[in-house]
Each structure stands twice: as C-alpha cells, then as structure tokens.
Design an enzyme around this catalytic site. Structure first.
Site, PDB file in Angstrom:
ATOM      1  CG  HIS A 123      -0.218   0.032   2.470  1.00  0.00           C
ATOM      2  ND1 HIS A 123       0.040   1.346   3.143  1.00  0.00           N
ATOM      3  CD2 HIS A 123      -0.102  -0.651   3.487  1.00  0.00           C
ATOM      4  CE1 HIS A 123       0.596   1.191   4.314  1.00  0.00           C
ATOM      5  NE2 HIS A 123       0.500  -0.223   4.441  1.00  0.00           N
TER       6      HIS A 123
ATOM      7  CB  CYS B 262       1.096  -3.793   5.223  1.00  0.00           C
ATOM      8  SG  CYS B 262      -0.428  -4.690   5.843  1.00  0.00           S
TER       9      CYS B 262
END
Length: 566
Positions: free
Chosen positions: A468, A487
């Site tokens: 992301h 992440c």
C-alpha cells in the site's frame, strides 16, 4: 622383510592419514580394516572391492556417518552406484589417481566459492589421504599400495560428488514453507547415472565440472552473487584483524585501536602519518561503511563496530545462506511477477526477464515482521479504509484512547460494532475493554491522512498483509526502513497501479487517474492476476559488487545454523 618394513611404518602412516578423523564412538559397529598393503599395485583391483564392500557396510551400520564424522549424503545411492561397478574403484587404477579425482578435489577445496562448506565433502580427510598418495616418501609408497586407503578415498570422492550435486540443485538447508521447487531430492539411480556418465567421458575431469555446474540456478541474481564472492574471498580470506570493544572509557586508546583495525583491511592509509586526527579518520570509516552497505556517517557507532568485528568467515556464511535461498526457487519464474526483498527494502516488478519497475519499500519492524510468502495479486483499491488489526487495536490504540478520548478523532478512526454498524465512542466504557474482550473493529476513514495512503494492493495470504501507499512518505528517505506493522509500503505505488492495468481494456489509465483526482473509492480487479513473492536476501551481487543488507529479522542466524556454519 619387506612386509615387516611396512608393518613398522604402519603407525606413522595411519597417524598422518587419520589425524583429522574422529575416533570411533561407542555405538559404531564393524569398523572396516584400517590397512592392507599389497605387494604389487596391480593387486589393488582385486583387493579394493573387498574394502569398499566393508566400508559401505560400516556406513550403513554407523547411522550413515563416515569415518571422518561426516554424514553420507545417500548411502542407498552409494551402494547402488558401486553395485554397477562391482564395488571396484572409479577414481583410481593401479595405485594412480584418475584425472577426474584431481578435478573433484579441486571442486571440494573451492566449495566455499559456491557457498558450500568444504568440510561437508570430506575435505580434510581427502587432503590428508591425497597428500600421502602423492608423496615421494616411504610412507607415500606404502599408501599407494594400501587397498583400504584407496577404498576410503573412492567412497569419499563418490559421496562428495553426490552430496555436492544435491546441495547445488536443492540447497543445503531443508525445504521450507515458501520453497517453490517441487522436487527436493535426486533418486539413487539418477545420482549414480550422473556420476557414471561424467566419468565415462573423454575428459572426465571437465565433465565432472560441467555436471555440477548444470545443477546450479540460472538466475542472474545467483550468478552475480556467486561471481562477486570470488573477489571478496581474494581480498579478505587471508586477512586477520583485531576486535574492537563495544564500550570504552579511554577515547584516545580506542581511536588507536580503530585506526589499527581500518589499516588491517586497507580502509585507512597511515603513510601520511596523520591518521590519529579524528577528522582524517572519518574517511576510512566511511570507506568501510560504503563497502558493507551501511549508513556512511563516518562515525564508529555500535552497528559499525559490530560490522568491523565480523570475521571473513561470517561474511562468507552470509553469502552462503543467500546462495542457498536462490536454490529454493524453481528453474524459472513466471513471465510477470512482483518480487519484494525485505532486508533490501526494495520491490521489483519483472516482465519478460527484465525489471520494468523498481521501488523503495518500507517493511515490518522486527517485532511485527513482514512474512515471507508466495501469492497472487488480484486487485487494488483506491482510497481504502484501514481495518485496524486486532493486535494493534488492543495493544497500541486502546491505551491511547483511554488517555485521550479525542484520539479517535485525531486519527480519523470510527468504531464498528459486531453487526457492521458505526458505534459512537462515548457510548463505550473503554476502561472495561481488554485483549480478552474487545467486540469492536476500529476503522480508519479513507483520505490522504489514512495510514494506507490512497491505494492498497491486495493478495491472498493468511497474515492479512498487503502492499500500500502511506501517509508518511518522508520515511522512504530513511536508510533503515523496517518500520511498519507488517504490510509493505510502496513508494512507487502509482507506477505499480498503472502497470497492472496497462493492457486492461476495462480500465484505462486516464479513467483511473480521473478517479484518483476526484477522490473516488473504487476497487480495480486485475485482469491477469500477478504472482508476488516476499523474500529475504541479505546479500546480493549488484552493479559488479557484493552488497550486504542488515539481517533485520535474524533469519540468517537460523539458516546458518541449519547449514552448519558457525
């Protein structure tokens, strides 16, 4: 009389040959005869097979451990191979080594240049034995007529080939959950046929090298890493340097120790006689830091001192474990794929054998690691919500909310109940909530201040991680970027999205750019899902140099132990 002469020299020869071999432990059974001297070397062809038979039986009875305490790669393959030869010697004839034996020992002696340990291939025992056999002394004459010695050499050479072939093909460390190779072991017949075919060639020595070389990965990353190991070995293998204290009180004394250390590896030249000046010491520290891919501030901080104290063997082991990681990949990867190297903080997008996009990334901190995995990216979402993971909600956010009820507003968070409805924060008794009772989901609203930024790339995995954007883009400038909760934050998120839809007739790039400009929340399904691999390589060959990365998760330590490196 001649027989007595050999008997008198038996102890001397045995001590020379077995100096590096371990003594038999109490569980060992049926030790083969240590020595049998023939009168004429032409008798070896008759006697050596008996000793090979004994030696193979000894290995089977001794839990596959050979006399030098090294475990045989595949005793069944050894037995099968020698059944095809009538247990006759294949690496020598009539008391003379075949050319293939010299080639095989060369590969054993230089196994470290492929990230392997020579000790695993009977290097010490073979070096001692070959030294005896090739010697001009009386001991050498006796050794060349020793059927037992020739049998041991032969079986060790054969085992070394089989073991090296297996290690180059499948790796030394055991198969793990992300290993992409479907095969993990050679059959007995394949190993045997591989060696027999090489030995039957007109130039068996060259054929041995070709057979082993063909088993190695063909990836450019593997070739570059292996190629850059050789000059590194040539520069540092023979060097020895002093260790530096991690803490000290006598600054002038430490400075002198630091000078001596940098001089030992050629990072500082004291010929001018001014190296004790701190300002002039910095360039030497920077030179070391740049060579070993560290933040080059010219200061001897804790990490720099730790790196200065590492031995050549430790750096070699780091390269070795990364070569082994390459061997866990299949013979080829798909035409298109995304490859994230976690310790390098880098994402690469590959297409048709070329890197078409490279981006800096931020990965999980050591306490919240980015997992190693294989998956396929299926879609990306513009202006996504961030559903806060349970562990973050209860460990980090709940204490902050108790201290400051405005925390939720400041972080643009909303509270979602069990049925998916929004819950007003003031209706909740936050002091009664805990990790054992937290019936809510915290969700961060979309927008530029969202922790996920304005784009999220999804792929199936059990860890609930994804790629992301981020609202903290300044962090991409950091040298150390193990900062996330697991992440992977991608600096070039926009270029990645545009690539993923470049051939998609359903979604034009102009449309996606327009949606982004208007702040529209949309999910774009990728027409051709793309494989993604999250991997861990702490050493690489890049731009014709060896590049090391920090072992941020301690994965190298685990793999070194599995591979036998200290």
């Amino acid at each position: 009389m001649k027989y007595r002469f050999f008997r008198d020299n038996q102890l001397r020869t045995a001590v020379a040959f077995f100096a590096l071999l371990s003594l038999f432990s109490c569980h060992r059974k049926r030790a083969p005869r240590e020595r049998e001297i023939v009168k004429d070397v032409r008798q070896l062809s008759e006697v050596v097979p008996e000793h090979i038979t004994e030696y193979l039986e000894f290995i089977a009875d001794n839990e596959n451990i050979m006399e030098d305490s090294v475990r045989a790669q595949d005793p069944a393959a050894l037995t099968y191979f020698y059944q095809q030869t009538g247990n006759g010697a294949v690496w020598s004839s009539n008391g003379v080594l075949n050319p293939a034996a010299d080639s095989m020992f060369f590969f054993i002696d230089h196994a470290d240049e492929s990230g392997l340990r020579p000790a695993d291939y009977h290097a010490a025992a073979l070096k001692t034995a070959l030294g005896l056999i090739k010697g001009d002394s009386e001991d050498g004459e006796a050794a060349r007529k020793d059927a037992s010695l020739w049998a041991r050499v032969d079986v060790m050479m054969t085992d070394a080939f089989m073991k090296m072939a297996s290690h180059l093909r499948f790796g030394v460390a055991p198969k793990d959950s992300i290993t992409l190779r479907k095969d993990s072991i050679f059959t007995d017949t394949l190993l045997s046929d591989m060696l027999r075919t090489a030995l039957m060639q007109d130039n068996p020595g060259a054929a041995i090298g070709e057979a082993l070389g063909e088993l190695e990965p063909t990836y450019e990353g593997y070739r570059q890493l292996k190629a850059q190991l050789r000059p590194f070995k040539a520069k540092y293998a023979a060097m020895h340097w002093d260790s530096l204290p991690l803490s000290y009180t006598d600054t002038p004394a430490f400075r002198q120790q630091l000078i001596n250390r940098l001089v030992q590896t050629g990072h500082l030249d004291t010929a001018g006689g001014h190296s004790t000046d701190t300002a002039l010491l910095k360039p030497g520290i920077r030179l070391f830091q740049r060579e070993f891919n560290m933040y080059d501030d010219g200061l001897a901080g804790k990490k720099t001192i730790q790196a200065l104290n590492r031995s050549y063997t430790d750096w070699l082991a780091q390269v070795a474990v990364n070569l082994d990681r390459w061997r866990k990949l299949p013979d080829s990867l798909p035409d298109r794929y995304i490859f994230v190297n976690i310790p390098a903080y880098r994402m690469e997008l590959w297409d048709s054998g070329q890197v078409v996009l490279e981006s800096r990334v931020i990965v999980g901190a050591p306490r919240t690691r980015t997992p190693l995995l294989n998956s396929r990216m299926t879609n990306f979402v513009m202006y996504p919500y961030w559903r806060v993971p349970f562990s973050i909600a209860v460990k980090e956010m709940l204490p902050a909310i108790r201290k400051d009820r405005e925390y939720l507003v400041k972080k643009n968070l909303e509270v979602i109940g069990k049925s998916g409805e929004a819950v007003h924060p003031d209706s909740i008794n936050w002091d009664k909530l805990s990790k054992n009772y937290f019936p809510y989901v915290l969700r961060q609203m979309d927008g530029v201040e969202n922790s996920l930024g304005i784009m999220k790339f999804n792929f199936m995995n059990k860890y609930s991680v994804y790629l992301h954007d981020t609202n903290s883009r300044g962090l991409f400038k950091n040298a150390y970027r193990a900062l996330s909760h697991g992440c992977v934050r991608v600096q070039q998120w926009d270029s990645l999205a545009m690539y993923l839809i470049k051939d998609d007739s359903r979604h034009s790039r102009d449309s996606v750019r327009a949606w982004l400009a208007r702040g529209e929340k949309k999910q774009i399904d990728i027409q051709r899902s793309i494989p993604i691999y999250l991997r861990y390589f702490t050493a690489e060959g890049r731009n014709d140099k060896l590049v090391f990365h920090e072992d941020i998760y301690g994965e190298d330590k685990v793999l070194k132990k599995l591979m036998g490196w200290k």
